[in-house]
Design a protein around this motif. Structure first.
Motif, PDB file in Angstrom:
ATOM      1  N   MET A   1       0.824  -1.205   0.000  1.00 45.31           N
ATOM      2  CA  MET A   1       0.000   0.000   0.000  1.00 45.31           C
ATOM      3  C   MET A   1       0.863   1.261   0.000  1.00 45.31           C
ATOM      4  SD  MET A   1      -3.300  -0.850   2.412  1.00 45.31           S
ATOM      5  CE  MET A   1      -2.469  -1.684   3.748  1.00 45.31           C
ATOM      6  N   ASP A   2       2.056   1.181  -0.592  1.00 43.08           N
ATOM      7  CA  ASP A   2       2.954   2.330  -0.560  1.00 43.08           C
ATOM      8  C   ASP A   2       2.469   3.476  -1.432  1.00 43.08           C
ATOM      9  OD1 ASP A   2       5.490   1.043  -2.862  1.00 43.08           O
ATOM     10  OD2 ASP A   2       3.325   0.731  -2.744  1.00 43.08           O
ATOM     11  N   SER A   3       1.496   3.228  -2.324  1.00 44.59           N
ATOM     12  CA  SER A   3       0.978   4.306  -3.176  1.00 44.59           C
ATOM     13  C   SER A   3      -0.342   4.856  -2.652  1.00 44.59           C
ATOM     14  CB  SER A   3       0.787   3.788  -4.607  1.00 44.59           C
ATOM     15  OG  SER A   3      -0.159   2.734  -4.634  1.00 44.59           O
ATOM     16  N   LEU A   4      -0.656   4.584  -1.378  1.00 49.57           N
ATOM     17  CA  LEU A   4      -1.951   4.962  -0.821  1.00 49.57           C
ATOM     18  C   LEU A   4      -2.204   6.458  -0.939  1.00 49.57           C
ATOM     19  CD1 LEU A   4      -4.444   3.851   0.725  1.00 49.57           C
ATOM     20  CD2 LEU A   4      -3.256   4.468   2.838  1.00 49.57           C
ATOM     21  N   PHE A   5      -1.195   7.274  -0.653  1.00 49.03           N
ATOM     22  CA  PHE A   5      -1.393   8.723  -0.647  1.00 49.03           C
ATOM     23  C   PHE A   5      -1.346   9.333  -2.049  1.00 49.03           C
ATOM     24  CE2 PHE A   5       0.403   8.632   3.894  1.00 49.03           C
ATOM     25  CZ  PHE A   5      -0.837   8.285   4.388  1.00 49.03           C
ATOM     26  N   ALA A   6      -1.212   8.479  -3.068  1.00 50.10           N
ATOM     27  CA  ALA A   6      -1.359   8.958  -4.445  1.00 50.10           C
ATOM     28  C   ALA A   6      -2.827   9.015  -4.847  1.00 50.10           C
ATOM     29  CB  ALA A   6      -0.582   8.051  -5.402  1.00 50.10           C
ATOM     30  N   LYS A   7      -3.712   8.452  -4.013  1.00 51.36           N
ATOM     31  CA  LYS A   7      -5.138   8.459  -4.314  1.00 51.36           C
ATOM     32  C   LYS A   7      -5.727   9.845  -4.063  1.00 51.36           C
ATOM     33  CE  LYS A   7      -4.747   3.913  -4.538  1.00 51.36           C
ATOM     34  NZ  LYS A   7      -4.665   3.187  -5.818  1.00 51.36           N
ATOM     35  N   LYS A   8      -6.958  10.012  -4.552  1.00 55.26           N
ATOM     36  CA  LYS A   8      -7.708  11.236  -4.271  1.00 55.26           C
ATOM     37  C   LYS A   8      -8.678  11.019  -3.106  1.00 55.26           C
ATOM     38  CE  LYS A   8     -11.081  14.416  -6.328  1.00 55.26           C
ATOM     39  NZ  LYS A   8     -11.891  14.762  -7.528  1.00 55.26           N
ATOM     40  N   ILE A   9      -9.204   9.787  -2.989  1.00 56.06           N
ATOM     41  CA  ILE A   9     -10.213   9.461  -1.981  1.00 56.06           C
ATOM     42  C   ILE A   9      -9.789   8.199  -1.233  1.00 56.06           C
ATOM     43  CG2 ILE A   9     -12.662   9.019  -1.550  1.00 56.06           C
ATOM     44  CD1 ILE A   9     -12.287  11.572  -3.087  1.00 56.06           C
ATOM     45  N   ILE A  10      -9.879   8.242   0.107  1.00 60.83           N
ATOM     46  CA  ILE A  10      -9.682   7.039   0.917  1.00 60.83           C
ATOM     47  C   ILE A  10     -10.881   6.898   1.850  1.00 60.83           C
ATOM     48  CG2 ILE A  10      -8.272   5.873   2.652  1.00 60.83           C
ATOM     49  CD1 ILE A  10      -5.861   7.455   1.634  1.00 60.83           C
ATOM     50  N   PHE A  11     -11.538   5.737   1.796  1.00 59.67           N
ATOM     51  CA  PHE A  11     -12.597   5.417   2.741  1.00 59.67           C
ATOM     52  C   PHE A  11     -12.028   4.457   3.779  1.00 59.67           C
ATOM     53  CE2 PHE A  11     -15.221   6.761  -0.824  1.00 59.67           C
ATOM     54  CZ  PHE A  11     -16.255   7.437  -0.204  1.00 59.67           C
ATOM     55  N   ALA A 125     -20.987  13.682  -2.316  1.00 53.04           N
ATOM     56  CA  ALA A 125     -20.751  13.818  -3.756  1.00 53.04           C
ATOM     57  C   ALA A 125     -20.202  15.201  -4.072  1.00 53.04           C
ATOM     58  CB  ALA A 125     -22.043  13.568  -4.521  1.00 53.04           C
ATOM     59  N   GLY A 126     -20.747  16.219  -3.407  1.00 53.38           N
ATOM     60  CA  GLY A 126     -20.243  17.570  -3.619  1.00 53.38           C
ATOM     61  C   GLY A 126     -18.798  17.719  -3.191  1.00 53.38           C
ATOM     62  N   LEU A 127     -18.425  17.078  -2.074  1.00 47.40           N
ATOM     63  CA  LEU A 127     -17.037  17.139  -1.616  1.00 47.40           C
ATOM     64  C   LEU A 127     -16.102  16.434  -2.602  1.00 47.40           C
ATOM     65  CD1 LEU A 127     -17.538  16.382   2.193  1.00 47.40           C
ATOM     66  CD2 LEU A 127     -16.788  18.558   1.204  1.00 47.40           C
ATOM     67  N   ILE A 128     -16.520  15.271  -3.080  1.00 46.28           N
ATOM     68  CA  ILE A 128     -15.694  14.510  -4.016  1.00 46.28           C
ATOM     69  C   ILE A 128     -15.556  15.237  -5.348  1.00 46.28           C
ATOM     70  CG2 ILE A 128     -15.601  12.361  -5.363  1.00 46.28           C
ATOM     71  CD1 ILE A 128     -16.866  10.948  -2.964  1.00 46.28           C
ATOM     72  N   ASP A 129     -16.611  15.934  -5.738  1.00 39.06           N
ATOM     73  CA  ASP A 129     -16.644  16.591  -7.045  1.00 39.06           C
ATOM     74  C   ASP A 129     -16.022  17.980  -7.029  1.00 39.06           C
ATOM     75  OD1 ASP A 129     -17.594  16.274  -9.805  1.00 39.06           O
ATOM     76  OD2 ASP A 129     -18.925  17.967  -9.364  1.00 39.06           O
ATOM     77  N   GLN A 130     -15.562  18.435  -5.875  1.00 38.08           N
ATOM     78  CA  GLN A 130     -15.012  19.788  -5.778  1.00 38.08           C
ATOM     79  C   GLN A 130     -13.703  19.893  -6.550  1.00 38.08           C
ATOM     80  OE1 GLN A 130     -14.261  20.525  -1.638  1.00 38.08           O
ATOM     81  NE2 GLN A 130     -12.812  18.868  -1.449  1.00 38.08           N
ATOM     82  N   PRO A 131     -13.291  21.115  -6.902  1.00 33.01           N
ATOM     83  CA  PRO A 131     -12.041  21.273  -7.663  1.00 33.01           C
ATOM     84  C   PRO A 131     -10.857  20.654  -6.943  1.00 33.01           C
ATOM     85  CG  PRO A 131     -13.287  23.336  -7.616  1.00 33.01           C
ATOM     86  CD  PRO A 131     -13.998  22.377  -6.690  1.00 33.01           C
ATOM     87  N   ALA A 132      -9.991  20.023  -7.695  1.00 31.34           N
ATOM     88  CA  ALA A 132      -8.835  19.328  -7.118  1.00 31.34           C
ATOM     89  C   ALA A 132      -7.916  20.277  -6.354  1.00 31.34           C
ATOM     90  CB  ALA A 132      -8.059  18.605  -8.217  1.00 31.34           C
ATOM     91  N   SER A 133      -7.979  21.577  -6.669  1.00 29.83           N
ATOM     92  CA  SER A 133      -7.096  22.540  -6.021  1.00 29.83           C
ATOM     93  C   SER A 133      -7.441  22.729  -4.546  1.00 29.83           C
ATOM     94  CB  SER A 133      -7.161  23.892  -6.730  1.00 29.83           C
ATOM     95  OG  SER A 133      -8.494  24.381  -6.733  1.00 29.83           O
ATOM     96  N   ASP A 134      -8.670  22.362  -4.133  1.00 27.52           N
ATOM     97  CA  ASP A 134      -9.070  22.549  -2.735  1.00 27.52           C
ATOM     98  C   ASP A 134      -8.294  21.615  -1.805  1.00 27.52           C
ATOM     99  OD1 ASP A 134     -10.816  24.377  -3.721  1.00 27.52           O
ATOM    100  OD2 ASP A 134     -12.644  23.254  -3.288  1.00 27.52           O
TER     101      ASP A 134
END
Length: 337
Positions: A1-11, A125-134
């Motif tokens: 799981m060394d690439s875990l923090f390369a993700k955008k979303i973690i549940f 959904a709104g949080l996930i869909d927000q601009p990546a810059s946030d």
């Protein structure tokens, strides 16, 4: 799981009481320490983030550490806001004499099963869909497993429902056009006796239908975008927390099977509260033997998934200091299959 923090979303999910909030919070602190702008979100009605960080958080984004914000979504408040938005939208398309009935129906709807989850989904959904810059990374500390499954599978179900509503709206428009020809032309304009009042009615109907269609399509596209993100293993990871005990193993097994059936990417397991080798005494020796049997079962049942084993700490982990002690044990590059 060394690439875990390369993700955008973690549940971070699992059975209640296995340490999800502590693991999610420590993971968020670790990501923030690595320079990731991170938002940690609790969707569990029994919020524990404030307890974990030993400070108030609530339903407003709150800075809890450098590069780390936290948010505890209030499902009841979210449902109320959701109903108010729906009610305001409905009032735009109805006559004022219908407002009391709309308000009555919406009050009943707020108490209906699934209303809080639907409202919660829209917020997420709104949080996930927000601009990546946030934020670079969103980490969700979810409710117990059953709720998590419903939450993660709702986007597809609601997208299908929205599509059905769009088809129903189109059929209603066609039916209204037929009824116009069958209805008496009452309400002639005395200043313009040649005008047909149905023309204005059709124009109003067209505007109303167009507005409803735009609203439904907006929601449908939002849920479709979120669904694509959730099933994309390059963007999303699902971590399950469990302890080496019978019930957490069984529930995790069922949950992972359901998630994989929905094509949701399970990144791995965190097996929490393992007795350290230094723990002594006859009672703990018996407990360790049982634990070793469950660890063998975990390795067999969940073969192919990354697994990270964490020790049972001698005392409760409290505040930022305790969470950082846990973060020090989260060596994702040392996970095993």
């Amino acid at each position: 799981m060394d690439s875990l923090f390369a993700k955008k979303i973690i549940f971070v999910g699992g059975k209640g009481g296995v340490g999800k909030t502590t693991i999610a919070s420590a993971t968020a602190l670790q990501a923030a320490a690595e320079g990731k702008k991170t938002l940690l979100v609790s969707t569990d009605p029994a919020h524990s983030l404030a307890d974990a960080f030993a400070r108030p958080i609530g339903d407003n984004i709150t800075r809890v550490a450098e590069n780390l914000d936290a948010l505890e979504i209030d499902p009841e408040r979210e449902a109320t806001a959701h109903i108010e938005r729906v009610m305001a939208s409905m009032k735009r398309f109805t006559q004022p004499d219908m407002y009391p009935e709309i308000e009555r129906q919406m009050r009943l709807t707020q108490q209906s099963p699934g209303t809080q989850e639907a409202a919660l989904l829209e917020r997420i959904a709104g949080l996930i869909d927000q601009p990546a810059s946030d934020y670079d990374l969103l980490i969700f500390d979810t409710a117990p497993t059953g709720h998590t499954l419903r939450l993660l599978t709702l986007p597809e179900a609601m997208a299908a429902w929205t599509q059905g509503m769009l088809r129903q709206t189109a059929r209603s428009e066609q039916l209204a056009g037929v009824l116009d020809h069958l209805s008496p032309k009452a309400g002639k304009d005395i200043n313009n006796p040649m005008a047909d009042p149905a023309d204005n009615a059709v124009a109003d109907m067209d505007d109303r239908t167009a507005a409803i269609t735009r609203s439904l399509q907006h929601r449908q596209r939002l849920f479709q975008r979120v669904r694509r993100i959730l099933i994309d293993a390059d963007q999303t990871a699902m971590l399950f927390v469990l302890t080496p005990e019978k019930l957490p193993i069984l529930e995790t097994q069922r949950a992972i099977k359901a998630l994989q059936a929905e094509q949701l990417p399970v990144a791995g397991l965190v097996i929490n509260r393992n007795l350290p080798a230094t723990a002594d005494g006859e009672f703990l020796a018996q407990r360790r033997q049982q634990e070793l049997r469950y660890r063998d079962e975990i390795n067999s049942v969940f073969a192919g998934l990354d697994k990270l084993y964490l020790p049972l700490f001698a005392a409760d982990l409290e505040g930022i200091g305790g969470l950082r002690a846990m973060a020090a044990e989260l060596r994702w590059d040392q996970s095993q299959r």
